[in-house]
Design a protein around this motif. Sequence first.
Motif, PDB file in Angstrom:
ATOM      1  N   ARG A   1     -32.135   8.881  67.826  1.00 41.92           N
ATOM      2  CA  ARG A   1     -32.568   9.839  68.846  1.00 41.92           C
ATOM      3  C   ARG A   1     -31.465  10.851  69.109  1.00 41.92           C
ATOM      4  NH1 ARG A   1     -34.362   7.256  74.230  1.00 41.92           N
ATOM      5  NH2 ARG A   1     -35.593   5.846  72.979  1.00 41.92           N
ATOM      6  N   PRO A   2     -31.795  11.966  69.756  1.00 39.61           N
ATOM      7  CA  PRO A   2     -30.770  12.971  70.055  1.00 39.61           C
ATOM      8  C   PRO A   2     -29.669  12.411  70.949  1.00 39.61           C
ATOM      9  CG  PRO A   2     -32.967  13.875  70.384  1.00 39.61           C
ATOM     10  CD  PRO A   2     -33.126  12.389  70.159  1.00 39.61           C
ATOM     11  N   GLU A   3     -28.532  13.092  70.963  1.00 38.69           N
ATOM     12  CA  GLU A   3     -27.381  12.637  71.748  1.00 38.69           C
ATOM     13  C   GLU A   3     -27.700  12.466  73.224  1.00 38.69           C
ATOM     14  OE1 GLU A   3     -23.840  14.968  71.215  1.00 38.69           O
ATOM     15  OE2 GLU A   3     -23.880  14.701  69.041  1.00 38.69           O
ATOM     16  N   ASP A   4     -28.599  13.308  73.767  1.00 38.63           N
ATOM     17  CA  ASP A   4     -28.918  13.206  75.195  1.00 38.63           C
ATOM     18  C   ASP A   4     -29.836  12.025  75.507  1.00 38.63           C
ATOM     19  OD1 ASP A   4     -31.435  14.056  74.383  1.00 38.63           O
ATOM     20  OD2 ASP A   4     -31.349  15.969  75.453  1.00 38.63           O
ATOM     21  N   GLY A   5     -30.283  11.300  74.476  1.00 38.63           N
ATOM     22  CA  GLY A   5     -31.080  10.098  74.668  1.00 38.63           C
ATOM     23  C   GLY A   5     -32.567  10.337  74.860  1.00 38.63           C
ATOM     24  N   THR A   6     -32.986  11.588  74.966  1.00 41.50           N
ATOM     25  CA  THR A   6     -34.401  11.872  75.165  1.00 41.50           C
ATOM     26  C   THR A   6     -35.155  11.754  73.841  1.00 41.50           C
ATOM     27  OG1 THR A   6     -34.222  14.244  74.710  1.00 41.50           O
ATOM     28  CG2 THR A   6     -33.842  13.530  76.989  1.00 41.50           C
ATOM     29  N   LEU A   7     -36.458  11.801  73.945  1.00 40.48           N
ATOM     30  CA  LEU A   7     -37.299  11.774  72.754  1.00 40.48           C
ATOM     31  C   LEU A   7     -38.015  13.113  72.563  1.00 40.48           C
ATOM     32  CD1 LEU A   7     -38.865   8.206  73.126  1.00 40.48           C
ATOM     33  CD2 LEU A   7     -36.968   8.905  71.663  1.00 40.48           C
ATOM     34  N   ASP A   8     -37.509  14.159  73.204  1.00 42.52           N
ATOM     35  CA  ASP A   8     -38.163  15.467  73.186  1.00 42.52           C
ATOM     36  C   ASP A   8     -37.947  16.237  71.891  1.00 42.52           C
ATOM     37  OD1 ASP A   8     -38.932  14.950  75.789  1.00 42.52           O
ATOM     38  OD2 ASP A   8     -37.253  16.045  76.667  1.00 42.52           O
ATOM     39  N   LEU A   9     -36.893  15.943  71.170  1.00 48.03           N
ATOM     40  CA  LEU A   9     -36.512  16.714  69.987  1.00 48.03           C
ATOM     41  C   LEU A   9     -36.820  15.914  68.723  1.00 48.03           C
ATOM     42  CD1 LEU A   9     -35.091  19.404  69.260  1.00 48.03           C
ATOM     43  CD2 LEU A   9     -32.938  18.164  69.316  1.00 48.03           C
ATOM     44  N   LEU A  10     -37.606  16.501  67.814  1.00 43.73           N
ATOM     45  CA  LEU A  10     -37.959  15.817  66.568  1.00 43.73           C
ATOM     46  C   LEU A  10     -36.925  16.035  65.473  1.00 43.73           C
ATOM     47  CD1 LEU A  10     -41.764  16.648  66.476  1.00 43.73           C
ATOM     48  CD2 LEU A  10     -40.687  14.473  67.104  1.00 43.73           C
ATOM     49  N   GLY A  11     -36.311  17.216  65.465  1.00 41.76           N
ATOM     50  CA  GLY A  11     -35.334  17.535  64.436  1.00 41.76           C
ATOM     51  C   GLY A  11     -34.396  18.623  64.906  1.00 41.76           C
ATOM     52  N   MET A  12     -33.358  18.829  64.115  1.00 41.39           N
ATOM     53  CA  MET A  12     -32.372  19.839  64.482  1.00 41.39           C
ATOM     54  C   MET A  12     -31.657  20.329  63.227  1.00 41.39           C
ATOM     55  SD  MET A  12     -29.229  19.456  67.180  1.00 41.39           S
ATOM     56  CE  MET A  12     -28.148  18.487  66.139  1.00 41.39           C
ATOM     57  N   TYR A  13     -31.438  21.638  63.166  1.00 37.41           N
ATOM     58  CA  TYR A  13     -30.604  22.213  62.110  1.00 37.41           C
ATOM     59  C   TYR A  13     -29.234  22.447  62.710  1.00 37.41           C
ATOM     60  CZ  TYR A  13     -28.560  25.588  58.934  1.00 37.41           C
ATOM     61  OH  TYR A  13     -27.711  26.238  58.080  1.00 37.41           O
ATOM     62  N   ASP A  14     -28.216  21.869  62.111  1.00 40.86           N
ATOM     63  CA  ASP A  14     -26.839  22.002  62.574  1.00 40.86           C
ATOM     64  C   ASP A  14     -26.044  22.709  61.485  1.00 40.86           C
ATOM     65  OD1 ASP A  14     -24.406  21.677  63.907  1.00 40.86           O
ATOM     66  OD2 ASP A  14     -24.106  19.656  63.119  1.00 40.86           O
ATOM     67  N   GLY A  15     -25.893  24.010  61.634  1.00 42.24           N
ATOM     68  CA  GLY A  15     -25.182  24.779  60.624  1.00 42.24           C
ATOM     69  C   GLY A  15     -25.306  26.262  60.877  1.00 42.24           C
ATOM     70  N   LEU A  16     -24.937  27.027  59.879  1.00 38.41           N
ATOM     71  CA  LEU A  16     -24.963  28.479  59.958  1.00 38.41           C
ATOM     72  C   LEU A  16     -26.012  28.991  58.976  1.00 38.41           C
ATOM     73  CD1 LEU A  16     -23.516  30.850  61.326  1.00 38.41           C
ATOM     74  CD2 LEU A  16     -21.918  30.872  59.415  1.00 38.41           C
ATOM     75  N   ALA A  17     -27.039  29.662  59.500  1.00 39.79           N
ATOM     76  CA  ALA A  17     -28.135  30.156  58.671  1.00 39.79           C
ATOM     77  C   ALA A  17     -27.620  31.104  57.589  1.00 39.79           C
ATOM     78  CB  ALA A  17     -29.167  30.869  59.532  1.00 39.79           C
ATOM     79  N   LEU A  18     -28.319  31.136  56.480  1.00 39.92           N
ATOM     80  CA  LEU A  18     -27.935  32.027  55.368  1.00 39.92           C
ATOM     81  C   LEU A  18     -27.806  33.470  55.825  1.00 39.92           C
ATOM     82  CD1 LEU A  18     -30.014  30.855  52.267  1.00 39.92           C
ATOM     83  CD2 LEU A  18     -27.579  30.548  52.692  1.00 39.92           C
ATOM     84  N   THR A  19     -28.658  33.888  56.738  1.00 41.50           N
ATOM     85  CA  THR A  19     -28.645  35.276  57.213  1.00 41.50           C
ATOM     86  C   THR A  19     -27.427  35.598  58.068  1.00 41.50           C
ATOM     87  OG1 THR A  19     -30.025  34.610  59.075  1.00 41.50           O
ATOM     88  CG2 THR A  19     -31.156  35.512  57.138  1.00 41.50           C
ATOM     89  N   GLU A  20     -26.701  34.571  58.509  1.00 45.32           N
ATOM     90  CA  GLU A  20     -25.534  34.775  59.361  1.00 45.32           C
ATOM     91  C   GLU A  20     -24.219  34.505  58.641  1.00 45.32           C
ATOM     92  OE1 GLU A  20     -26.048  32.400  62.859  1.00 45.32           O
ATOM     93  OE2 GLU A  20     -28.051  33.191  63.223  1.00 45.32           O
ATOM     94  N   ARG A  21     -24.300  34.139  57.398  1.00 41.98           N
ATOM     95  CA  ARG A  21     -23.087  33.793  56.659  1.00 41.98           C
ATOM     96  C   ARG A  21     -22.454  35.027  56.050  1.00 41.98           C
ATOM     97  NH1 ARG A  21     -24.799  28.227  53.513  1.00 41.98           N
ATOM     98  NH2 ARG A  21     -25.453  27.181  55.404  1.00 41.98           N
ATOM     99  N   GLY A  22     -21.158  35.071  56.153  1.00 41.42           N
ATOM    100  CA  GLY A  22     -20.423  36.109  55.455  1.00 41.42           C
ATOM    101  C   GLY A  22     -19.834  35.478  54.212  1.00 41.42           C
ATOM    102  N   GLN A  23     -18.579  35.191  54.283  1.00 37.23           N
ATOM    103  CA  GLN A  23     -17.885  34.500  53.197  1.00 37.23           C
ATOM    104  C   GLN A  23     -18.071  33.005  53.420  1.00 37.23           C
ATOM    105  OE1 GLN A  23     -16.589  36.424  50.983  1.00 37.23           O
ATOM    106  NE2 GLN A  23     -15.483  35.030  49.665  1.00 37.23           N
ATOM    107  N   TYR A  24     -18.777  32.355  52.534  1.00 40.98           N
ATOM    108  CA  TYR A  24     -19.054  30.926  52.660  1.00 40.98           C
ATOM    109  C   TYR A  24     -18.689  30.298  51.344  1.00 40.98           C
ATOM    110  CZ  TYR A  24     -21.614  26.721  54.098  1.00 40.98           C
ATOM    111  OH  TYR A  24     -21.970  25.453  54.462  1.00 40.98           O
ATOM    112  N   GLY A  25     -17.737  29.406  51.364  1.00 41.74           N
ATOM    113  CA  GLY A  25     -17.292  28.910  50.079  1.00 41.74           C
ATOM    114  C   GLY A  25     -16.905  27.457  50.080  1.00 41.74           C
ATOM    115  N   MET A  26     -16.108  27.124  49.119  1.00 39.24           N
ATOM    116  CA  MET A  26     -15.681  25.748  48.916  1.00 39.24           C
ATOM    117  C   MET A  26     -14.924  25.239  50.146  1.00 39.24           C
ATOM    118  SD  MET A  26     -16.788  25.072  45.897  1.00 39.24           S
ATOM    119  CE  MET A  26     -15.887  23.644  45.356  1.00 39.24           C
ATOM    120  N   GLY A  27     -15.062  23.965  50.382  1.00 41.84           N
ATOM    121  CA  GLY A  27     -14.337  23.338  51.477  1.00 41.84           C
ATOM    122  C   GLY A  27     -15.074  23.361  52.801  1.00 41.84           C
ATOM    123  N   GLU A  28     -16.200  24.050  52.861  1.00 42.23           N
ATOM    124  CA  GLU A  28     -16.976  24.087  54.106  1.00 42.23           C
ATOM    125  C   GLU A  28     -17.683  22.750  54.293  1.00 42.23           C
ATOM    126  OE1 GLU A  28     -17.092  26.635  56.238  1.00 42.23           O
ATOM    127  OE2 GLU A  28     -15.946  28.016  54.996  1.00 42.23           O
TER     128      GLU A  28
END
Length: 115
Positions: free
Chosen positions: A37-64
Amino acid sequence: MEMDAATFEKLVVDELDRLPDEMVDGLENVVFVVEDRPEDGTLDLLGMYDGLALTERGQYGMGELPDRIILFRESHLAECEDEQELREEVHTTLVHEIAHFYGIDDTQLHEMGWA
């Protein structure tokens, strides 16, 4: 509905395998994670994207660190009455969170019928 973690993870992998190649081929440096379950313990959230969308990436490379798409097992189980409904909900959640990776926001997803 009840389902143990290992069985739910297998179901998620099965649904991920059913997604169109053109949707998943562009996923780079992304891991799929199942949590109870989510960190807050609720059951309200089914999924989550944790990252930087392709449209917001500038230089994205090795080691990320990899982006993460997280599906919450207990939230899905609380929403669904049977395995078929669960599969459909997991499928929708995967599409929704993968869309965030590609830079599609909730408004656009709603217009497309995925939110």
